[in-house]
Write a protein that holds these residues in place. Structure first.
Motif, PDB file in Angstrom:
ATOM      1  N   SER A 182      -4.139  14.736   4.247  1.00  0.00           N
ATOM      2  CA  SER A 182      -3.687  13.691   3.327  1.00  0.00           C
ATOM      3  C   SER A 182      -2.649  12.741   3.915  1.00  0.00           C
ATOM      4  O   SER A 182      -2.348  11.718   3.303  1.00  0.00           O
ATOM      5  N   ILE A 183      -2.076  13.089   5.057  1.00  0.00           N
ATOM      6  CA  ILE A 183      -1.100  12.204   5.699  1.00  0.00           C
ATOM      7  C   ILE A 183      -1.809  11.455   6.823  1.00  0.00           C
ATOM      8  O   ILE A 183      -2.204  12.066   7.825  1.00  0.00           O
ATOM      9  N   PRO A 184      -2.024  10.148   6.687  1.00  0.00           N
ATOM     10  CA  PRO A 184      -2.758   9.390   7.723  1.00  0.00           C
ATOM     11  C   PRO A 184      -2.061   9.479   9.081  1.00  0.00           C
ATOM     12  O   PRO A 184      -0.836   9.388   9.174  1.00  0.00           O
ATOM     13  N   GLU A 185      -2.862   9.651  10.110  1.00  0.00           N
ATOM     14  CA  GLU A 185      -2.317   9.718  11.467  1.00  0.00           C
ATOM     15  C   GLU A 185      -1.677   8.393  11.862  1.00  0.00           C
ATOM     16  O   GLU A 185      -0.774   8.352  12.712  1.00  0.00           O
ATOM     17  N   LEU A 244       0.334   6.684  10.197  1.00  0.00           N
ATOM     18  CA  LEU A 244       1.756   6.711   9.857  1.00  0.00           C
ATOM     19  C   LEU A 244       2.582   7.268  11.012  1.00  0.00           C
ATOM     20  O   LEU A 244       3.667   6.759  11.327  1.00  0.00           O
ATOM     21  N   TYR A 245       2.052   8.304  11.643  1.00  0.00           N
ATOM     22  CA  TYR A 245       2.761   8.907  12.779  1.00  0.00           C
ATOM     23  C   TYR A 245       2.798   7.945  13.960  1.00  0.00           C
ATOM     24  O   TYR A 245       3.839   7.781  14.613  1.00  0.00           O
ATOM     25  N   GLU A 246       1.673   7.305  14.213  1.00  0.00           N
ATOM     26  CA  GLU A 246       1.619   6.379  15.343  1.00  0.00           C
ATOM     27  C   GLU A 246       2.581   5.211  15.133  1.00  0.00           C
ATOM     28  O   GLU A 246       3.275   4.777  16.071  1.00  0.00           O
ATOM     29  N   ALA A 247       2.630   4.708  13.894  1.00  0.00           N
ATOM     30  CA  ALA A 247       3.552   3.614  13.596  1.00  0.00           C
ATOM     31  C   ALA A 247       5.003   4.069  13.723  1.00  0.00           C
ATOM     32  O   ALA A 247       5.872   3.320  14.187  1.00  0.00           O
ATOM     33  N   SER A 248       5.268   5.312  13.320  1.00  0.00           N
ATOM     34  CA  SER A 248       6.629   5.845  13.417  1.00  0.00           C
ATOM     35  C   SER A 248       7.057   6.012  14.861  1.00  0.00           C
ATOM     36  O   SER A 248       8.218   5.747  15.220  1.00  0.00           O
ATOM     37  N   ILE A 249       6.129   6.458  15.714  1.00  0.00           N
ATOM     38  CA  ILE A 249       6.440   6.613  17.138  1.00  0.00           C
ATOM     39  C   ILE A 249       6.772   5.260  17.764  1.00  0.00           C
ATOM     40  O   ILE A 249       7.706   5.127  18.561  1.00  0.00           O
ATOM     41  N   TYR A 287      10.535  11.576  11.454  1.00  0.00           N
ATOM     42  CA  TYR A 287       9.219  11.307  10.855  1.00  0.00           C
ATOM     43  C   TYR A 287       8.964  12.242   9.669  1.00  0.00           C
ATOM     44  O   TYR A 287       8.474  11.814   8.621  1.00  0.00           O
ATOM     45  N   PHE A 288       9.352  13.505   9.833  1.00  0.00           N
ATOM     46  CA  PHE A 288       9.140  14.489   8.773  1.00  0.00           C
ATOM     47  C   PHE A 288       9.965  14.153   7.533  1.00  0.00           C
ATOM     48  O   PHE A 288       9.453  14.150   6.400  1.00  0.00           O
ATOM     49  N   PHE A 289      11.247  13.874   7.741  1.00  0.00           N
ATOM     50  CA  PHE A 289      12.134  13.649   6.602  1.00  0.00           C
ATOM     51  C   PHE A 289      11.999  12.248   5.997  1.00  0.00           C
ATOM     52  O   PHE A 289      12.115  12.085   4.775  1.00  0.00           O
ATOM     53  N   LYS A 290      11.747  11.237   6.810  1.00  0.00           N
ATOM     54  CA  LYS A 290      11.739   9.861   6.335  1.00  0.00           C
ATOM     55  C   LYS A 290      10.365   9.375   5.886  1.00  0.00           C
ATOM     56  O   LYS A 290      10.255   8.476   5.046  1.00  0.00           O
ATOM     57  N   VAL A 291       9.315   9.987   6.455  1.00  0.00           N
ATOM     58  CA  VAL A 291       7.968   9.493   6.170  1.00  0.00           C
ATOM     59  C   VAL A 291       7.127  10.532   5.414  1.00  0.00           C
ATOM     60  O   VAL A 291       6.555  10.238   4.358  1.00  0.00           O
TER      61      VAL A 291
END
Length: 304
Positions: A173-176, A178-183, A192-196
């Motif tokens: 349910s968490i789009p990948e 989002l992680y790539e944009a956060s990196i 990333y865990f706490f903010k996103v």
């Protein structure tokens, strides 16, 4: 008439669709009645005469209205101590459960975690194989946790099933993206865990919160095993003692038949009152998390 009940769109549907919708509503209404009526019956039975309940006269409203059962329940001062203890165990225990389950589930959902399959296999192994009650008691005792809150909240700090559900939620349910944009923005895993992740994971947090909290609130077996100090007994143990005590008195000597019969009636009233007293906090909390609970449970369980 039907248009007023089901809305304006109902009149624009085909006849077969209308019949299907009506049957669906009728079926859902019957299911709702089957689910809600037992709880409603317990409520009205707790305010009714035990004889009326035994004769099957209690259906929609209390018969021979009485609050004596509740009065006798709340005469026990230990009830309030038990409420406080249960609240304390539930808050602390649920906090520990979430603190351990959610980060572990997130970590295990990441593809780049080395050895995650082995770790997950070890977790899954504990679902089917355990040491048993005696080794667990010896371990808790040797750690010096007997007669403390930690004996109630630490042995079950992580539920493997809940861990699997939460991990499936994070993985699916968490789009990948989002992680790539956060990196790209310079986020670390922790940030990333706490903010996103956490802000968009309210459904699974509600599911985990409710499941763990209800489990702690309803728990009594661990308290019977690990606690000897009555001042630390949770509500469920206190209510169990009240019920057993009333039943034992009601089934006692027949020297005074009238007194025994009166005690039996009171015991029946207390039985229903105890259910309401113990369930009320959970019923009050559920409406606030129901929206997230349904969504999170469906996503996590189905995908898990």
């Amino acid at each position: 008439m039907l248009e007023k009940i089901f809305g304006e769109g109902f009149s624009k549907q085909a006849k077969s669709d209308k019949v299907f919708d009506v049957l669906n509503y009728i079926g859902l209404a019957m299911i709702l009645l089957l689910v809600l009526y037992p709880l409603y019956f317990i409520v009205i039975a707790s305010f009714s005469s035990p004889d009326a309940v035994a004769r099957g006269e209690v259906w929609l409203l209390p018969v021979d209205f009485s609050t004596e059962g509740y009065q006798r329940i709340f005469e026990y001062k230990e009830i309030w101590t038990g409420y406080w203890n249960s609240l304390k165990y539930t808050v602390v225990g649920t906090g520990i459960n979430l603190l351990l389950t959610i980060p572990a589930a997130f970590a295990l959902s990441r593809k780049e975690l080395v050895g995650k399959n082995v770790i997950m296999a070890l977790f899954t192994f504990t679902m089917f194989f355990g040491g048993g009650l005696v080794p667990t008691y010896l371990l808790v005792n040797n750690l010096g946790m007997n007669n403390t809150i930690w004996a109630l909240v630490l042995p079950g700090a992580v539920s493997t099933y809940n861990l699997i559900v939460a991990r499936s939620f994070f993985a699916q349910s968490i789009p990948e993206e989002l992680y790539e944009a956060s990196i790209v923005d310079g986020c670390t895993y922790a940030k990333y865990f706490f903010k996103v992740v956490l802000p968009v994971s309210k459904p699974i947090l509600a599911v985990m919160f409710l499941i763990y909290a209800v489990g702690h609130w309803n728990s009594y077996f661990s308290a019977l095993i690990y606690l000897t100090d009555r001042d630390m007994y949770p509500l469920q143990v206190i209510l169990r003692e009240i019920l057993i005590q009333q039943q034992s008195v009601a089934g006692g000597s027949m020297a005074n038949a009238e007194a025994v019969e009166a005690q039996r009636k009171l015991s029946e009233m207390i039985k229903y009152g105890v259910i309401i007293v113990s369930s009320l906090p959970v019923l009050c909390i559920y409406p606030f998390v129901q929206k997230h609970f349904v969504k999170g449970m469906m996503i996590g369980s189905v995908k898990g």
